[in-house]
Design a protein around this motif. Sequence first.
Motif, short mmCIF file in Angstrom:
data_model
loop_
_atom_site.label_atom_id
_atom_site.label_comp_id
_atom_site.label_asym_id
_atom_site.label_seq_id
_atom_site.Cartn_x
_atom_site.Cartn_y
_atom_site.Cartn_z
N ALA A 183 0.83 -1.21 0.00
CA ALA A 183 0.00 0.00 0.00
C ALA A 183 0.86 1.25 0.00
CB ALA A 183 -0.93 -0.01 1.20
N ARG A 184 1.88 1.28 0.86
CA ARG A 184 2.71 2.50 0.96
C ARG A 184 3.55 2.70 -0.29
NH1 ARG A 184 1.02 3.93 5.58
NH2 ARG A 184 0.94 2.62 7.44
N PHE A 185 4.02 1.62 -0.88
CA PHE A 185 4.75 1.71 -2.15
C PHE A 185 3.84 2.25 -3.24
CE2 PHE A 185 6.72 -0.96 -5.78
CZ PHE A 185 7.52 0.10 -6.18
N GLY A 186 2.62 1.74 -3.30
CA GLY A 186 1.66 2.19 -4.30
C GLY A 186 1.28 3.65 -4.13
N LEU A 187 1.02 4.05 -2.89
CA LEU A 187 0.67 5.45 -2.62
C LEU A 187 1.81 6.38 -2.98
CD1 LEU A 187 -1.18 4.90 0.77
CD2 LEU A 187 -2.21 5.94 -1.27
N SER A 188 3.04 5.96 -2.73
CA SER A 188 4.20 6.78 -3.08
C SER A 188 4.33 6.95 -4.59
CB SER A 188 5.48 6.15 -2.52
OG SER A 188 5.44 6.07 -1.11
N LEU B 166 13.53 4.38 -13.03
CA LEU B 166 12.47 5.15 -12.37
C LEU B 166 11.08 4.75 -12.87
CD1 LEU B 166 13.99 8.75 -12.25
CD2 LEU B 166 13.52 7.25 -10.31
N ILE B 167 10.93 4.63 -14.20
CA ILE B 167 9.60 4.32 -14.73
C ILE B 167 9.21 2.88 -14.39
CG2 ILE B 167 10.30 3.55 -17.03
CD1 ILE B 167 7.21 5.64 -16.05
N LEU B 168 10.19 1.99 -14.30
CA LEU B 168 9.88 0.62 -13.87
C LEU B 168 9.39 0.63 -12.43
CD1 LEU B 168 9.82 -2.40 -14.37
CD2 LEU B 168 12.25 -2.50 -13.72
N LEU B 169 10.03 1.42 -11.57
CA LEU B 169 9.58 1.52 -10.18
C LEU B 169 8.18 2.10 -10.10
CD1 LEU B 169 12.84 2.74 -8.40
CD2 LEU B 169 11.73 0.52 -8.15
N VAL B 170 7.91 3.12 -10.94
CA VAL B 170 6.58 3.72 -10.97
C VAL B 170 5.55 2.69 -11.42
CG1 VAL B 170 5.11 5.39 -12.19
CG2 VAL B 170 7.33 6.10 -11.27
N ALA B 171 5.88 1.93 -12.46
CA ALA B 171 4.96 0.91 -12.96
C ALA B 171 4.66 -0.13 -11.89
CB ALA B 171 5.55 0.24 -14.20
N LEU B 172 5.70 -0.59 -11.21
CA LEU B 172 5.51 -1.57 -10.14
C LEU B 172 4.70 -0.96 -8.99
CD1 LEU B 172 9.09 -3.15 -10.08
CD2 LEU B 172 6.99 -4.24 -10.87
N ALA C 171 2.25 2.53 -17.73
CA ALA C 171 3.64 2.75 -17.30
C ALA C 171 4.57 1.67 -17.84
CB ALA C 171 3.71 2.81 -15.78
N PHE C 172 4.10 0.41 -17.82
CA PHE C 172 4.93 -0.68 -18.36
C PHE C 172 5.14 -0.50 -19.87
CE2 PHE C 172 3.66 -3.21 -14.52
CZ PHE C 172 4.96 -3.46 -14.07
N SER C 173 4.11 0.02 -20.57
CA SER C 173 4.26 0.24 -22.02
C SER C 173 5.26 1.35 -22.30
CB SER C 173 2.90 0.55 -22.65
OG SER C 173 2.45 1.84 -22.33
N VAL C 174 5.29 2.38 -21.44
CA VAL C 174 6.31 3.44 -21.59
C VAL C 174 7.69 2.84 -21.34
CG1 VAL C 174 7.20 5.59 -20.60
CG2 VAL C 174 4.75 5.33 -21.00
N PHE C 175 7.79 2.00 -20.33
CA PHE C 175 9.06 1.32 -20.04
C PHE C 175 9.52 0.50 -21.24
CE2 PHE C 175 11.20 -2.58 -18.48
CZ PHE C 175 12.35 -2.00 -17.96
N ALA C 176 8.55 -0.11 -21.95
CA ALA C 176 8.86 -0.94 -23.11
C ALA C 176 9.12 -0.11 -24.38
CB ALA C 176 7.73 -1.93 -23.37
#
Length: 268
Positions: free
Chosen positions: A21-26, A69-75, A119-124
């Motif tokens: 939850a905290r990772f997602g909210l961040s 960064l974008i991978l972390l955002v996607a996750l 986000a995953f598509s941007v990463f790709a």
Amino acid sequence: MSVAARSGNRARNSAPMTVVARFGLSARAFVYLVVGVLVIALAFGHKRSETDQRGAMQTIAAQSGGAVLILLVALGLAAYAVWRFAEAAFGVAGEGKKTGPRLQSLARGLVYTALAFSAFSVFAGRNQSQAAQNRELSARVMTHAGGRFLVGAVGVVVAVIGVVLVVQGVQRSFEKYLRLGGLSEATRKAVITLGVVGTVARGAVVALVGILIVDAAVRFDPNKASGIDAAVRTVGEQPLGRVLLVLTGAGLVAFGIYGLAEARWRIT
């Protein structure tokens, strides 16, 4: 309570789910911070990408170390969706098993699942804009019988959600989800102020998105149904547009900062 229900509650209240939850909210907070900055930049004539969530993702990906960064955002967005689905299944902290909050969590889970895929598509490396995707989808739907009515109905729902967010911000409804008792009075007031300003700004933008979707259906103009970017551009076209854009961007930045506070003190 059944064994399955007790197991579900333990899973929702577990330490791993709290981390999720905290990772997602961040991650959500970070995206809104970037969107707010893009809106403010637009006010001063700097438009490097669309002023919406996907535009924020593309901006993140373009930075040094952007792939990580974008991978972390996607996750993180995927984690946010998982947490909301857990709430929908087993109940919302502070709300119990009330149907309304669980349905809201289900809707948020679906929305953020879509954003995580984006986000995953941007990463790709797939960089079609969110605004273009929204226009294409609206255009396809409106070509079918009843399509304009469906698009208009979606717009009404989105506008109502925006109004509800504004009301929740004004009424400070978000406070009941936060554990602020141990904070200093100054910090508590700062978090609440950011929550009010940010939630109202976010709600106003969402409401405007809904209104533009309805207008797109009425006028048979998919260009108006391109989401947050269209809403922001509409704001910029008004008298005192630059001032309104700065205020809108500042409000979204406030929501992003509040989101970081929520990631820290949210009751999960």
